[in-house]
Write an enzyme that holds these catalytic residues in place. Sequence first.
Site, mmCIF file in Angstrom:
data_model
loop_
_atom_site.group_PDB
_atom_site.id
_atom_site.type_symbol
_atom_site.label_atom_id
_atom_site.label_comp_id
_atom_site.label_asym_id
_atom_site.label_seq_id
_atom_site.Cartn_x
_atom_site.Cartn_y
_atom_site.Cartn_z
ATOM 1 N N LYS A 11 0.822 -1.204 0.000
ATOM 2 C CA LYS A 11 0.000 0.000 0.000
ATOM 3 C C LYS A 11 0.867 1.270 0.000
ATOM 4 C CE LYS A 11 -3.812 -2.201 2.496
ATOM 5 N NZ LYS A 11 -4.666 -2.095 3.709
ATOM 6 N N TYR B 156 -12.332 -1.518 -4.507
ATOM 7 C CA TYR B 156 -12.932 -1.795 -3.196
ATOM 8 C C TYR B 156 -14.456 -1.696 -3.197
ATOM 9 C CZ TYR B 156 -8.309 -1.852 -1.065
ATOM 10 O OH TYR B 156 -7.013 -2.178 -0.723
ATOM 11 N N ASN C 124 -1.754 -0.292 7.025
ATOM 12 C CA ASN C 124 -1.167 -1.538 7.519
ATOM 13 C C ASN C 124 -0.287 -2.229 6.476
ATOM 14 O OD1 ASN C 124 -3.120 -2.591 5.844
ATOM 15 N ND2 ASN C 124 -4.406 -3.352 7.494
ATOM 16 N N HIS D 60 -2.014 -5.587 1.416
ATOM 17 C CA HIS D 60 -3.362 -6.122 1.156
ATOM 18 C C HIS D 60 -3.180 -7.493 0.538
ATOM 19 C CE1 HIS D 60 -7.431 -6.462 -0.586
ATOM 20 N NE2 HIS D 60 -6.796 -6.985 -1.609
ATOM 21 N N GLU E 5 -9.484 -9.615 -8.226
ATOM 22 C CA GLU E 5 -8.448 -8.635 -7.924
ATOM 23 C C GLU E 5 -7.271 -8.721 -8.895
ATOM 24 O OE1 GLU E 5 -9.333 -7.990 -3.176
ATOM 25 O OE2 GLU E 5 -7.543 -9.131 -3.752
#
Length: 138
Positions: A9, A49, A112, A115, A126
């Site tokens: 990310k 998303y 975080n 993904h 995805e």
Amino acid sequence: MERTLSIIKPDGVSRGLIGDVIKKIEGRGLKIVAMKMLHLTPAEARGFYAVHRERPFFEGLTTFMSSGPAVVMVLGGDNAIARWRELMGATDYRKAAEGTIRREFATDIEKNVVHGSDAPETAAFEIGYFFNRLEIFV
């Protein structure tokens, strides 16, 4: 060979963690079969998303994911989805196991670092969102 999507990310990219994450991926025996760096537009982040569109965190997540470059990869190997999810650690980095990417590098529940797909159907969607078949090498 099972495939899964992995994203480093924007927080991981901006903090210079690309090499650290790749080292952990390869150290666990997962094979990188496709990889590229990109900067999602807000519309692209919302499309990726879309499954979370009704969730309260949707706007924050899509804003964050379009805030800077990210590295997207297709990982392959036996049980790649489960192995990648185990290596990532829990979404809440404070609950992640020692030695996981999120425990080691995350600073926030949203920021975080990584993904990963959660199921074969999710992985197929995805992976197809970012890669065509000519970009994936076995």
